[in-house]
Design a protein around this motif. Structure first.
Motif, short mmCIF file in Angstrom:
data_model
loop_
_atom_site.label_atom_id
_atom_site.label_comp_id
_atom_site.label_asym_id
_atom_site.label_seq_id
_atom_site.Cartn_x
_atom_site.Cartn_y
_atom_site.Cartn_z
N GLY A 2 -12.02 0.10 -6.03
CA GLY A 2 -12.37 -0.85 -4.98
C GLY A 2 -13.85 -1.00 -4.76
O GLY A 2 -14.31 -1.17 -3.62
N THR A 14 -12.46 -8.88 -7.05
CA THR A 14 -11.52 -8.07 -7.85
C THR A 14 -10.29 -8.90 -8.22
O THR A 14 -9.83 -8.85 -9.37
CB THR A 14 -11.09 -6.83 -7.04
OG1 THR A 14 -12.26 -6.18 -6.56
CG2 THR A 14 -10.31 -5.89 -7.90
N LEU A 15 -9.78 -9.69 -7.26
CA LEU A 15 -8.60 -10.52 -7.55
C LEU A 15 -8.89 -11.50 -8.67
O LEU A 15 -8.05 -11.72 -9.55
CB LEU A 15 -8.16 -11.26 -6.28
CG LEU A 15 -7.32 -10.45 -5.29
CD1 LEU A 15 -7.04 -11.26 -4.04
CD2 LEU A 15 -6.01 -10.00 -5.93
N ARG A 32 -12.79 -7.58 -2.33
CA ARG A 32 -11.40 -7.87 -2.67
C ARG A 32 -11.25 -9.18 -3.44
O ARG A 32 -10.54 -9.25 -4.46
CB ARG A 32 -10.58 -7.93 -1.37
CG ARG A 32 -9.11 -8.02 -1.59
CD ARG A 32 -8.34 -7.77 -0.30
NE ARG A 32 -6.91 -7.75 -0.59
CZ ARG A 32 -6.17 -8.84 -0.61
NH1 ARG A 32 -6.70 -10.01 -0.38
NH2 ARG A 32 -4.87 -8.76 -0.90
N ALA A 87 -9.25 -1.99 -9.28
CA ALA A 87 -8.23 -1.85 -8.24
C ALA A 87 -8.21 -0.43 -7.70
O ALA A 87 -7.98 -0.19 -6.51
CB ALA A 87 -6.86 -2.21 -8.80
N ASP A 141 0.81 -1.21 0.00
CA ASP A 141 0.00 0.00 0.00
C ASP A 141 0.85 1.27 0.00
O ASP A 141 0.39 2.34 -0.42
CB ASP A 141 -0.98 -0.01 1.19
CG ASP A 141 -0.36 -0.58 2.44
OD1 ASP A 141 0.54 -1.42 2.30
OD2 ASP A 141 -0.77 -0.19 3.54
N LEU A 186 -4.80 -3.59 -3.68
CA LEU A 186 -6.09 -3.91 -3.03
C LEU A 186 -5.98 -3.88 -1.50
O LEU A 186 -4.97 -4.27 -0.97
CB LEU A 186 -6.57 -5.28 -3.48
CG LEU A 186 -7.02 -5.33 -4.93
CD1 LEU A 186 -7.38 -6.75 -5.31
CD2 LEU A 186 -8.23 -4.42 -5.14
#
Lengths: 208, 116
Positions: B48, B55-56, B52, B45, A64, A208
């Protein structure tokens, strides 16, 4: 000529009008594929190492803090555009365009590649400034190795493109120069495939 | 010598009828598909909006499809050619990678699990 006779090897085939440059490219191009696939194994194992180091930040900077999606979008755009311009160089060569035109597309490719490397180096410098250096954690070691290995490949590719432009002007469009350009095209397109993996597995997943 | 050069040029001109356009279109198609497969994962990404895990999955599937697109349109590897050594080489390399890369991830994640 049947299809089987005109498509002798992976990559753009020059076709019968190129005579020996077309015929003789078969063996060397296949040999180059063997190299590319061995390179793919190397990249794959760097990926596997990166996957096992996921989350092993030892309290240091994690994804991040180091993933800059804006910069990654820019790098992806530049690299993808450079693959297209190399395709235009290959097509110009296949249809006997003037050498200057082929060299022009190669020059554009090298410039786009250089833009990619410049953005990547900028990210690396920023990472070093916030203490995200390779020796900080397992995650960062794996990150710098994988992304750096790809950046090194692109940098070498730019050098190779420069060498080929010189050869076009010094040697002309000989069979040997054409066959080298065919292989360099494979190398360049292959690096874009590896980048798809890095972009997705390292940066998008990391954001993410 | 110059006759040979001319005939080569004529051959090229003949081949260029339609074929050059087809080759150029192939690269442009590949480029357009690559862009289409890159933008959604980036948007997901970035914003969001999806969970999660979802999305992956989108990122992984888009990447795999895009790799096939690159192989097909830029590296010109497809199923229509009669010489299949290159495809066999790719598949064999993928097998090696699955064993070495998959094995590495499996063993080390198992080890990490047991050390906790």
């Amino acid at each position: 000529m049947t299809d089987a006779a005109t498509n002798l090897h992976p990559g753009l085939n020059l076709g019968p009008s190129h005579g020996e440059a077309h015929e003789e490219a078969e063996v060397v191009t296949f040999g180059f594929w063997v190299f590319l696939m061995s390179d793919l194994v190397t990249f794959g194992l760097f990926f596997a190492t990166f996957a096992t180091m996921w989350g092993s930040t030892a309290g240091g900077p994690g994804p991040d803090e180091i993933v800059n999606l804006g910069s990654i979008a820019g790098q992806t755009t530049l690299l993808l555009a450079s693959t297209l311009t190399f395709g235009f160089a290959s097509i110009a060569m296949k249809y006997h365009d003037a050498p200057g035109r082929i060299a022009m597309w190669l020059g554009v490719t090298a410039l786009l590649g250089a833009g990619f490397v410049a953005l990547e180096v900028k990210d690396f410098i920023h990472m070093a400034e916030i203490g995200a250096v390779p020796q900080r954690s397992g995650y960062l070691s794996a990150f710098w190795s994988l992304v750096g290995l790809h950046g090194l490949h692109v940098s070498m590719g730019i050098v190779f493109v420069g060498v080929m432009v010189l050869q076009i002007y010094l040697l002309g469009m000989t069979s040997r120069v054409k066959s080298r350009l065919l292989r360099l095209a494979l190398y360049w397109h292959f690096l874009d495939i590896v980048w798809v993996g890095i972009m997705s597995g390292v940066f998008l997943a990391g954001a993410l | 010598m110059s006759d040979d050069f001319l005939s080569r040029e004529e051959a090229a001109a003949a081949a260029a009828n339609g074929e050059r356009g087809r080759d150029t279109r192939a690269y442009l198609t590949g480029f357009a598909l690559a862009v289409l497969l890159t933008v959604p994962p980036f948007v997901l990404a970035w914003t969001g909006v999806l969970p999660r895990g979802t999305t992956l999955w989108v990122i992984a599937v888009a990447a795999l499809v895009q790799i096939v697109v690159h192989l097909r349109y830029f590296l010109h590897v497809d199923l229509s050619r009669q010489k299949r050594e290159d495809l066999q080489l790719i598949l064999f390399t993928v097998l090696l990678l699955a064993l070495m890369g998959g094995g590495t991830i499996w063993i080390l994640s198992d080890l990490a699990y047991r050390m906790h």
